[in-house]
Scaffold this motif. Structure first.
Motif, short mmCIF file in Angstrom:
data_model
loop_
_atom_site.label_atom_id
_atom_site.label_comp_id
_atom_site.label_asym_id
_atom_site.label_seq_id
_atom_site.Cartn_x
_atom_site.Cartn_y
_atom_site.Cartn_z
N GLU A 9 0.83 -1.21 0.00
CA GLU A 9 0.00 0.00 0.00
C GLU A 9 0.86 1.26 0.00
OE1 GLU A 9 -4.09 -1.50 2.21
OE2 GLU A 9 -2.58 -0.44 3.38
N SER A 57 -0.83 2.75 -4.19
CA SER A 57 -2.22 2.59 -3.80
C SER A 57 -2.88 3.96 -3.76
CB SER A 57 -2.29 1.93 -2.42
OG SER A 57 -3.63 1.57 -2.13
N ASP A 58 -4.19 4.00 -3.59
CA ASP A 58 -4.85 5.29 -3.37
C ASP A 58 -5.83 5.21 -2.22
OD1 ASP A 58 -6.64 3.68 -4.62
OD2 ASP A 58 -6.65 4.80 -6.51
N TYR A 91 -1.43 3.03 3.06
CA TYR A 91 -1.34 4.18 2.15
C TYR A 91 -1.50 5.48 2.93
CZ TYR A 91 -3.22 7.73 -0.96
OH TYR A 91 -3.47 8.90 -1.59
#
Ligand SMILES: Nc1ncnc2c1ncn2[C@@H]1O[C@H](COP(=O)(O)OP(=O)(O)O)[C@@H](O)[C@H]1O
Ligand SMILES: [Mg+2]
Lengths: 265, 271
Positions: free
Chosen positions: B213, B217-218, B223
């Motif tokens: 993450e 990742s978003d 993240y």
């Protein structure tokens, strides 16, 4: 009467170590053969070969005149000193297992009427070994003696031609061992069993057996002790004194009298 | 009395266990208060109040761009990746472990391969996964699976092949085929061990999840932590880390409980 089991010139070697050499044996149906001998003589090896767990280096074994397939099968039952029962199954399920394997190749489980019939058969067998009150106990909740009773019931439900016992009572207390002697004698008579039992207890060998075999080395080479194997050095047929009626009737109706089931919670 | 013989009672044990945790919390509060006395704008050791404010925004206010509640979206995304990864790894480990453990030819053929895969550091494979599978969900789940499955597989295989030889022989004398031994003797006895292996794999699984993450990742707990790190937002990072810890503890507890319930025979008898 011709022999049920015949061993012809059996040799067992591990690498260059010769464990058994030139074992020739004929075992009659209905006999109770005790095998004794010093530790490491190859008693267990002999049993493993008869069981089909291991293939002899040389020689042939005939069961009912047919050569044995070199694999374990339901015609030869076994009880080891330990680890003979499945810890994840209750006593009843441990005993049903043998029936399930034969009747349900794919799932090894029975359902409905077939299951009830198998359970009834297993229950009867458990009663015969004195575990009628312990149907739903797991092995970990049973004493050592009860576990061996279970292992015997589990083996007998397959109606094996021969029952092989490898020091089955070796880990039990003396009092419980006496109960087990009475039990195995009764089962041997009631079910017309043929039994081969390895033991290190000479008295046990003579009280139970109809024949006592001693495995040992005939020859010794002090410079290479592993080059000679053991064989049957004594082979004593016994006339078993039938116990007077009533002597072992009250033997083992309720093993819980002297062996408490441990831990119920 | 010797220390090895002193067993704290149930009530005392909870108290004793809570003590170091409370002391650490207290130490943190003292240090944070000290830093804030010197510099009211300090961001390194935020006070509980600022953590609460920062988290309230993530918990209860929808994000302007996505319309999602950030904290919950992160949690769902991470748990989903972790769950799928752990699920696939567990299933693979069980099937492969049983086959390798019960069948000697399978063990001879595939054992070395599994060992070889198990010694590769999974993070080193991450670039390969991203190249091969893209930056989407698949690569992140794949990293978790590759990271934990081989170890679990070896554990189950070893456990199954260590079942007493007597049991396997006995099953054969009861007429069981290889397949029947696998499903009725090996499988049930592998299950408690499998749950145990899952518990041990949870730690590494979180590491691989957060690594994946952090890199691409978003959304997701990992993240978020790595995103707000740029603004030194310790008031978000610390509650997130605490939340990850709570989730991990809950999963561990649930697995322990499940094993006790489903396999009483493996936990010292009981019905
Ligand atoms: N798989 C094996 N590999 C090598 N040696 C073995 C093996 N199994 C048994 N032996 C050896 O064979 C001998 C006989 O063993 P065993 O049959 O177990 O004796 P017993 O049951 O009479 O005590 C021992 O010396 C033992 O070390
Ligand atoms: Mg032995």
């Amino acid at each position: 009467m011709s022999a049920l089991l015949s061993l012809r010139n059996i040799w067992v070697e591990y690498g260059d170590k010769i464990v058994l050499e030139k074992v020739d044996l004929d075992i009659e149906a209905g006999s109770f053969v005790s095998i004794i001998g010093p530790s490491g003589a190859g008693k267990s090896s002999l049993l493993r070969v008869v069981l089909g767990q291991e293939v002899p280096t040389r020689g042939t074994i005939l069961l009912d005149g047919e050569p044995l397939t070199p694999e374990c099968g339901p015609d030869r039952g076994v009880v080891f000193q330990r680890y003979s029962v499945f810890p994840h199954l209750s006593a009843l399920r441990n005993t049903i297992f043998g029936l399930e394997c034969a009747k349900a190749p794919l799932t090894a489980r029975l359902f409905g009427g077939a299951r009830r019939a198998a359970a009834a058969e297993a229950e009867e067998m458990l009663r015969a070994v004195g575990l009628g009150d312990a149907l739903h106990l797991y092995p970990a909740q049973m004493s050592g003696g009860m576990q061996q009773r279970l292992a015997i019931a589990q083996a007998l439900i397959k109606r094996p031609r021969i029952l092989l016992l490898d020091e089955p009572f070796g880990a039990l207390d003396p009092g419980i061992r006496a109960d087990m002697h009475a039990l195995i004698t009764r089962l041997w008579r009631d079910y017309a069993l043929t039994i081969i039992m390895v033991t290190h207890d000479i008295r046990e060998a003579f009280t139970l057996g109809t024949r006592v075999l001693t495995l040992d080395k005939r020859r010794h080479d002090p410079h290479a002790p592993h080059r000679f194997g053991a064989t049957a050095v004594y082979d004593l047929p016994l006339r078993r004194t039938e116990p007077a009626a009533g002597e072992d009737v009250a033997d083992d109706a309720s093993p819980q009298d002297d062996e408490e089931a441990i831990g119920n919670g | 009395m010797r220390w090895v013989n002193r067993h704290p009672r149930q009530g005392n044990r909870i108290l004793l266990g809570a003590l170091p945790i409370l002391l650490l919390l207290l130490l943190y509060l003292v240090l944070a208060a000290q830093r804030h006395a010197e510099n009211p704008m300090d961001k390194i050791l935020p006070l509980p109040g600022s953590m609460r404010d920062a988290m309230a925004a993530l918990l209860f206010q929808a994000d302007q761009l996505t319309g999602q509640f950030v904290f919950w979206a992160d949690t769902v995304a991470s748990l989903q990746r972790l769950g799928i990864g752990l699920g696939i790894a567990t299933l693979t480990a069980l099937v492969a472990g049983l086959v390798l453990g019960v069948l000697p030819p399978a063990r001879a053929t595939f054992g070395p391969l599994v060992t070889a895969i198990a010694v590769i550091p999974p993070i080193a494979l991450l670039p390969i996964l991203f190249i091969a599978l893209g930056l989407g969900e698949t690569a992140k789940v794949a990293l978790i699976v590759i990271g934990i499955a081989p170890v679990m597989m070896r554990d189950i295989a070893a456990h199954v092949s260590d079942l007493p030889r007597e049991q396997i022989v006995k099953a054969q004398t009861l007429g069981a085929s290889s397949w029947q031994i696998m499903i009725r003797v090996a499988l049930p006895q592998a299950m408690p061990r499998l749950l145990h292996a899952m518990r041990l794999a949870l730690g590494p699984a979180w590491v691989f999840l957060i690594s994946a993450e952090a890199i691409a990742s978003d959304v997701g707990l990992g993240y978020r932590i790595f995103l707000v790190r740029r603004y030194l937002s310790m008031d978000v990072i610390i509650p997130y880390v605490a939340w990850i810890a709570i989730l991990a503890i809950l999963m561990d507890g649930a697995l322990t409980l499940a094993s006790r319930r489903a396999f009483p025979w493996a936990h010292g008898a009981g019905r």
